[in-house]
Design a protein around this motif. Structure first.
Motif, PDB file in Angstrom:
ATOM      1  N   ASP A   9     -20.517 -41.417 103.844  1.00 48.99           N
ATOM      2  CA  ASP A   9     -21.690 -42.198 103.446  1.00 48.99           C
ATOM      3  C   ASP A   9     -21.336 -43.671 103.255  1.00 48.99           C
ATOM      4  O   ASP A   9     -22.164 -44.558 103.505  1.00 48.99           O
ATOM      5  CB  ASP A   9     -22.345 -41.621 102.193  1.00 48.99           C
ATOM      6  CG  ASP A   9     -21.388 -41.468 101.022  1.00 48.99           C
ATOM      7  OD1 ASP A   9     -20.166 -41.541 101.246  1.00 48.99           O
ATOM      8  OD2 ASP A   9     -21.866 -41.270  99.885  1.00 48.99           O
ATOM      9  N   ALA A  10     -20.101 -43.939 102.833  1.00 47.08           N
ATOM     10  CA  ALA A  10     -19.662 -45.328 102.696  1.00 47.08           C
ATOM     11  C   ALA A  10     -19.543 -45.992 104.061  1.00 47.08           C
ATOM     12  O   ALA A  10     -19.980 -47.130 104.259  1.00 47.08           O
ATOM     13  CB  ALA A  10     -18.330 -45.392 101.951  1.00 47.08           C
TER      14      ALA A  10
ATOM     15  N   ARG B 266     -13.481 -48.456 102.216  1.00 49.27           N
ATOM     16  CA  ARG B 266     -14.905 -48.595 101.923  1.00 49.27           C
ATOM     17  C   ARG B 266     -15.342 -47.464 100.987  1.00 49.27           C
ATOM     18  O   ARG B 266     -14.955 -46.311 101.184  1.00 49.27           O
ATOM     19  CB  ARG B 266     -15.730 -48.540 103.222  1.00 49.27           C
ATOM     20  CG  ARG B 266     -15.529 -49.766 104.107  1.00 49.27           C
ATOM     21  CD  ARG B 266     -15.877 -49.470 105.559  1.00 49.27           C
ATOM     22  NE  ARG B 266     -15.057 -48.373 106.109  1.00 49.27           N
ATOM     23  CZ  ARG B 266     -13.788 -48.533 106.484  1.00 49.27           C
ATOM     24  NH1 ARG B 266     -13.189 -49.705 106.379  1.00 49.27           N
ATOM     25  NH2 ARG B 266     -13.104 -47.495 106.953  1.00 49.27           N
ATOM     26  N   SER B 267     -16.141 -47.811 100.001  1.00 50.07           N
ATOM     27  CA  SER B 267     -16.623 -46.797  99.071  1.00 50.07           C
ATOM     28  C   SER B 267     -18.006 -47.184  98.553  1.00 50.07           C
ATOM     29  O   SER B 267     -18.420 -48.327  98.643  1.00 50.07           O
ATOM     30  CB  SER B 267     -15.640 -46.598  97.912  1.00 50.07           C
ATOM     31  OG  SER B 267     -15.303 -47.827  97.318  1.00 50.07           O
ATOM     32  N   ILE B 268     -18.689 -46.171  98.014  1.00 49.15           N
ATOM     33  CA  ILE B 268     -20.046 -46.346  97.509  1.00 49.15           C
ATOM     34  C   ILE B 268     -20.030 -46.497  95.986  1.00 49.15           C
ATOM     35  O   ILE B 268     -19.324 -45.774  95.290  1.00 49.15           O
ATOM     36  CB  ILE B 268     -20.927 -45.132  97.887  1.00 49.15           C
ATOM     37  CG1 ILE B 268     -21.162 -45.079  99.391  1.00 49.15           C
ATOM     38  CG2 ILE B 268     -22.260 -45.168  97.140  1.00 49.15           C
ATOM     39  CD1 ILE B 268     -22.105 -46.131  99.917  1.00 49.15           C
ATOM     40  N   VAL B 269     -20.805 -47.463  95.506  1.00 47.05           N
ATOM     41  CA  VAL B 269     -20.994 -47.659  94.071  1.00 47.05           C
ATOM     42  C   VAL B 269     -22.470 -47.487  93.756  1.00 47.05           C
ATOM     43  O   VAL B 269     -23.321 -48.099  94.414  1.00 47.05           O
ATOM     44  CB  VAL B 269     -20.537 -49.068  93.630  1.00 47.05           C
ATOM     45  CG1 VAL B 269     -20.883 -49.317  92.165  1.00 47.05           C
ATOM     46  CG2 VAL B 269     -19.044 -49.242  93.861  1.00 47.05           C
TER      47      VAL B 269
ATOM     48  N   GLY C 272     -30.300 -48.085  90.614  1.00 50.27           N
ATOM     49  CA  GLY C 272     -30.430 -46.859  91.399  1.00 50.27           C
ATOM     50  C   GLY C 272     -30.057 -47.005  92.860  1.00 50.27           C
ATOM     51  O   GLY C 272     -29.936 -46.004  93.568  1.00 50.27           O
ATOM     52  N   SER C 273     -29.894 -48.243  93.337  1.00 49.76           N
ATOM     53  CA  SER C 273     -29.505 -48.448  94.736  1.00 49.76           C
ATOM     54  C   SER C 273     -27.987 -48.297  94.894  1.00 49.76           C
ATOM     55  O   SER C 273     -27.259 -48.087  93.912  1.00 49.76           O
ATOM     56  CB  SER C 273     -29.956 -49.828  95.208  1.00 49.76           C
ATOM     57  OG  SER C 273     -29.283 -50.844  94.495  1.00 49.76           O
ATOM     58  N   LYS C 274     -27.518 -48.420  96.120  1.00 52.75           N
ATOM     59  CA  LYS C 274     -26.099 -48.260  96.406  1.00 52.75           C
ATOM     60  C   LYS C 274     -25.495 -49.588  96.858  1.00 52.75           C
ATOM     61  O   LYS C 274     -26.087 -50.319  97.647  1.00 52.75           O
ATOM     62  CB  LYS C 274     -25.886 -47.206  97.490  1.00 52.75           C
ATOM     63  CG  LYS C 274     -26.303 -45.799  97.088  1.00 52.75           C
ATOM     64  CD  LYS C 274     -26.110 -44.821  98.237  1.00 52.75           C
ATOM     65  CE  LYS C 274     -26.519 -43.414  97.833  1.00 52.75           C
ATOM     66  NZ  LYS C 274     -26.359 -42.451  98.970  1.00 52.75           N
TER      67      LYS C 274
ATOM     68  N   LEU D 216     -17.758 -56.111  96.060  1.00 53.20           N
ATOM     69  CA  LEU D 216     -18.894 -55.195  95.996  1.00 53.20           C
ATOM     70  C   LEU D 216     -20.104 -55.882  96.617  1.00 53.20           C
ATOM     71  O   LEU D 216     -20.684 -56.807  96.030  1.00 53.20           O
ATOM     72  CB  LEU D 216     -19.186 -54.807  94.553  1.00 53.20           C
ATOM     73  CG  LEU D 216     -20.416 -53.924  94.325  1.00 53.20           C
ATOM     74  CD1 LEU D 216     -20.288 -52.601  95.075  1.00 53.20           C
ATOM     75  CD2 LEU D 216     -20.636 -53.689  92.830  1.00 53.20           C
ATOM     76  N   TRP D 217     -20.486 -55.429  97.810  1.00 48.33           N
ATOM     77  CA  TRP D 217     -21.626 -56.014  98.517  1.00 48.33           C
ATOM     78  C   TRP D 217     -22.931 -55.468  97.956  1.00 48.33           C
ATOM     79  O   TRP D 217     -23.106 -54.255  97.805  1.00 48.33           O
ATOM     80  CB  TRP D 217     -21.537 -55.714 100.010  1.00 48.33           C
ATOM     81  CG  TRP D 217     -20.461 -56.493 100.699  1.00 48.33           C
ATOM     82  CD1 TRP D 217     -19.203 -56.062 101.033  1.00 48.33           C
ATOM     83  CD2 TRP D 217     -20.544 -57.859 101.127  1.00 48.33           C
ATOM     84  NE1 TRP D 217     -18.495 -57.074 101.644  1.00 48.33           N
ATOM     85  CE2 TRP D 217     -19.302 -58.191 101.717  1.00 48.33           C
ATOM     86  CE3 TRP D 217     -21.548 -58.826 101.076  1.00 48.33           C
ATOM     87  CZ2 TRP D 217     -19.032 -59.448 102.249  1.00 48.33           C
ATOM     88  CZ3 TRP D 217     -21.287 -60.082 101.599  1.00 48.33           C
ATOM     89  CH2 TRP D 217     -20.045 -60.384 102.184  1.00 48.33           C
TER      90      TRP D 217
END
Length: 233
Positions: A38-39, A145-148, A153-155, A173-174
């Motif tokens: 997903d990232a 790359r990773s998801i925060v 509530g967004s990513k 962190l974009w």
């Protein structure tokens, strides 16, 4: 005497700037994040929104930094950069660094002096080009790359550079809109004493080559101008 006064002014200015930054932003720890498909998918969505193909096909990039004091003409295809500041000019070969040349006031430098100026050009290019093309460096060698999950509530897309450049280990962190287009990032970098400093990426132009590039960035009360930005073939 004049040089001493100038040096004192630079030191006091740096201390004042550092104090303003510390007052303006509260330190944030690096956020929890998870890697995975997903990232990578979010990173690809971001590149698609930026018209990454146009950037890949762009040959020449021109810009300046530090109020025009550092000036660049980058030939991406050849892997060379003309770097100029003050009375120095460096013909930088990114592929074969030992073939780079440095001049001062039009006269070639040699030996340790040339090596020092070439290395300064490399360091400046690594930093100043990142402020121009960082959104296109999501899949560079050594990136993670990773998801925060953000408070709204967004990513967000966290990109960590484990190698390459001049400061490996830095993380960004974009912050993206619903279409995946970047409007800012937060930084956790070695040269800044507080984590989470936010810089805008919202002053975009569509260049001659079709690539999106920023004209400037805002960091609190400061504005970093990228000068007369150009991209063409």
């Amino acid at each position: 005497m004049k040089k001493a006064i100038k040096l004192i002014g630079i030191i006091l200015g740096s201390l004042l700037l550092g104090s303003l930054i510390l007052l303006w932003i509260k330190h944030e720890p690096l956020p929890k994040a998870h890697t995975g498909a997903d990232a990578d998918a979010l990173a690809k969505k971001m590149l698609s929104a930026l018209n990454y193909e146009a950037y890949q096909n762009t040959r020449f990039l021109e810009w300046s930094y530090r109020g025009g004091r550092n000036q660049y003409i980058w030939d991406k295809r050849a892997g060379t950069v003309n770097v100029e500041w003050k009375d120095y000019k460096v013909e930088l070969d990114l592929v074969h660094l030992n073939q780079s040349r440095a001049l001062k006031s039009g006269e070639p430098l040699t030996g340790e002096k040339e090596e020092k100026i070439i290395q300064k050009a490399v360091t400046s290019f690594n930093n100043d080009s990142f402020w121009l093309v960082a959104p296109y460096k999501l899949f560079d060698k050594g990136t993670i790359r990773s998801i925060v999950k953000l408070d709204n509530g967004s990513k967000g897309l966290l990109v960590t550079y484990t190698s390459g450049g001049s400061t490996p280990g830095d993380s960004y962190l974009w912050l993206l809109d619903e279409n995946g287009f970047p409007n800012a990032y937060k930084m956790w970098v070695d040269i800044i004493p507080v984590g989470g400093l936010k810089a805008s990426w919202d002053d975009w132009i569509v260049t001659e080559s079709g690539a999106f590039l920023p004209k400037s960035h805002k960091l609190g009360p400061m504005v970093l101008s990228m000068g007369n930005v150009k991209a063409y073939n």
